[in-house]
Design a protein around this motif. Structure first.
Motif, mmCIF file in Angstrom:
data_model
loop_
_atom_site.group_PDB
_atom_site.id
_atom_site.type_symbol
_atom_site.label_atom_id
_atom_site.label_comp_id
_atom_site.label_asym_id
_atom_site.label_seq_id
_atom_site.Cartn_x
_atom_site.Cartn_y
_atom_site.Cartn_z
ATOM 1 N N TRP A 150 99.129 -38.696 -54.540
ATOM 2 C CA TRP A 150 99.692 -39.871 -53.871
ATOM 3 C C TRP A 150 98.959 -41.148 -54.278
ATOM 4 C CZ3 TRP A 150 100.776 -38.763 -47.963
ATOM 5 C CH2 TRP A 150 101.750 -37.760 -47.859
ATOM 6 N N THR A 151 97.633 -41.068 -54.337
ATOM 7 C CA THR A 151 96.846 -42.254 -54.673
ATOM 8 C C THR A 151 97.105 -42.690 -56.108
ATOM 9 O OG1 THR A 151 95.154 -41.512 -53.111
ATOM 10 C CG2 THR A 151 94.527 -43.247 -54.644
ATOM 11 N N TYR A 154 100.484 -44.319 -56.157
ATOM 12 C CA TYR A 154 100.385 -45.673 -55.598
ATOM 13 C C TYR A 154 99.827 -46.636 -56.640
ATOM 14 C CZ TYR A 154 98.654 -49.587 -52.833
ATOM 15 O OH TYR A 154 98.385 -50.847 -52.357
ATOM 16 N N GLU A 157 102.653 -47.227 -59.226
ATOM 17 C CA GLU A 157 103.838 -47.922 -58.719
ATOM 18 C C GLU A 157 103.527 -49.333 -58.233
ATOM 19 O OE1 GLU A 157 105.992 -45.754 -55.743
ATOM 20 O OE2 GLU A 157 105.821 -43.860 -56.829
ATOM 21 N N THR A 158 102.439 -49.475 -57.508
ATOM 22 C CA THR A 158 102.151 -50.733 -56.833
ATOM 23 C C THR A 158 101.257 -51.652 -57.650
ATOM 24 O OG1 THR A 158 102.333 -49.571 -54.717
ATOM 25 C CG2 THR A 158 101.300 -51.739 -54.689
ATOM 26 N N THR A 196 98.170 -44.400 -44.972
ATOM 27 C CA THR A 196 97.975 -45.810 -44.669
ATOM 28 C C THR A 196 96.488 -46.108 -44.689
ATOM 29 O OG1 THR A 196 98.490 -47.596 -43.117
ATOM 30 C CG2 THR A 196 97.866 -45.481 -42.172
ATOM 31 N N TYR A 212 101.432 -45.503 -48.611
ATOM 32 C CA TYR A 212 102.236 -44.727 -49.571
ATOM 33 C C TYR A 212 102.974 -43.602 -48.856
ATOM 34 C CZ TYR A 212 103.674 -42.042 -53.627
ATOM 35 O OH TYR A 212 104.422 -41.385 -54.562
ATOM 36 N N THR A 213 104.256 -43.468 -49.218
ATOM 37 C CA THR A 213 105.083 -42.329 -48.820
ATOM 38 C C THR A 213 105.685 -41.739 -50.088
ATOM 39 O OG1 THR A 213 105.671 -43.474 -46.775
ATOM 40 C CG2 THR A 213 106.980 -41.545 -47.366
ATOM 41 N N ARG A 218 110.793 -40.813 -48.206
ATOM 42 C CA ARG A 218 111.017 -42.223 -47.900
ATOM 43 C C ARG A 218 112.309 -42.428 -47.112
ATOM 44 N NH1 ARG A 218 109.006 -44.625 -53.809
ATOM 45 N NH2 ARG A 218 106.829 -43.957 -53.520
ATOM 46 N N ALA A 223 106.151 -44.399 -42.969
ATOM 47 C CA ALA A 223 105.123 -45.393 -43.306
ATOM 48 C C ALA A 223 104.920 -46.374 -42.161
ATOM 49 C CB ALA A 223 105.502 -46.132 -44.586
#
Length: 285
Positions: A150-151, A154, A157-158, A196, A212-213, A218, A223
């Protein structure tokens, strides 16, 4: 602008605290790492004064992250401070960052991310916690491999990082988040739903970051529930305000639904490699 020394700190902190939602990174980094420290995020400050009053502050971390707090709108003195110095990021209110990015000749340089995002703040007395599945847990209570994935996702993506860099940074980020307790995971039983966290904190204010989800979960409100529950926890610990910057309509809707209101626009200018800004009069500047 002149370099801030320890005796200036009461005035500098008062100036920054009067602008807390726009100065969370400098305030949090100062509290955590101290003035002129060796940690990559340790801040150095320069300030402009009118008599005994501070009018503008420029923060430059040890790793080259520029964080302006320039309410006067005069970028000139900050530009002079930054000439000849190494810069890797410019982060802060758009109206204060964009003149620096342009004035330093950084526009058009290779970046991981060059984005302006809506900036939000909230009085935690107005927090609305939505109903839904799941309760918050420390990250250590979830499967590490899932959180690592997930990290990394993130970061890609972010923050626009390439997959290899995103994974490498994720390993460091996850260890730090577990160590400091800055992040939480929303779980229904043993199933993680969303992550979160806070990327900057001072006693009375927190800044949301690292939300992040995974794609398959989603659109279900996980979130926003995770963020709201984390903010409720911070409120119980004494925080009275929160702030964040958000990317994309779904995130904006989620944050507005729990009580955030827009206060401005936030710039994230993250360069692929650090750049030494030419000094005035140099052959290339």
């Amino acid at each position: 602008m002149r370099r801030v020394v320890p005796g200036d700190l009461p005035a500098i902190e008062a100036f920054l605290r009067a602008r807390t939602p726009r100065a969370m990174f400098p305030l949090s980094n100062l509290a955590r790492y101290g003035l002129d420290g060796e940690h990559p995020y340790a801040p150095r400050f320069w300030a402009a004064w009118s008599g005994a009053s501070v009018t503008d502050v420029l923060c430059l971390s040890t790793n080259g992250t520029v964080m302006p707090v320039l309410p006067s709108g005069d970028a000139g003195p900050a530009l002079e401070v930054l000439r000849g110095r190494e810069v890797c990021r410019v982060i802060g209110p758009a109206e204060e960052c964009r003149p620096l990015i342009d004035g330093l000749g950084l526009t058009g340089r290779p970046v991981d991310l060059d984005q302006d995002e809506p900036h939000f703040a909230m009085d935690l007395a107005d927090l609305r916690v939505p109903d839904g599945p799941g309760i918050l847990h420390p990250l250590r209570q979830a499967d590490r491999d899932v959180l690592l994935d997930w990290t990394a996702a993130y970061n890609a993506e972010t923050l626009g990082q390439e997959p290899e860099a995103a994974r490498r940074e994720a390993m460091r980020d996850l260890d730090l988040r577990i160590e400091t307790g800055s992040h939480r995971v929303l779980m229904a039983g043993d199933a993680p739903l969303a992550m979160t966290g806070f990327n900057a904190t001072i006693p009375d204010c927190v800044q949301i970051g690292g939300v992040y989800t995974p794609p398959g979960l989603r659109g279900r409100g996980h979130a926003r529930r995770a963020v709201a529950l984390h903010l409720a926890e911070a409120r119980r610990a004494g925080a009275t305000r929160a702030t964040l910057f958000a990317s994309g309509p779904p995130a904006i809707r989620a944050y507005e639904a729990i009580g955030f209101q827009r206060i401005g626009t936030w710039t994230l200018f993250l360069m692929k490699t650090p750049v030494r800004v030419p000094a005035r009069g140099s052959a290339d500047g």
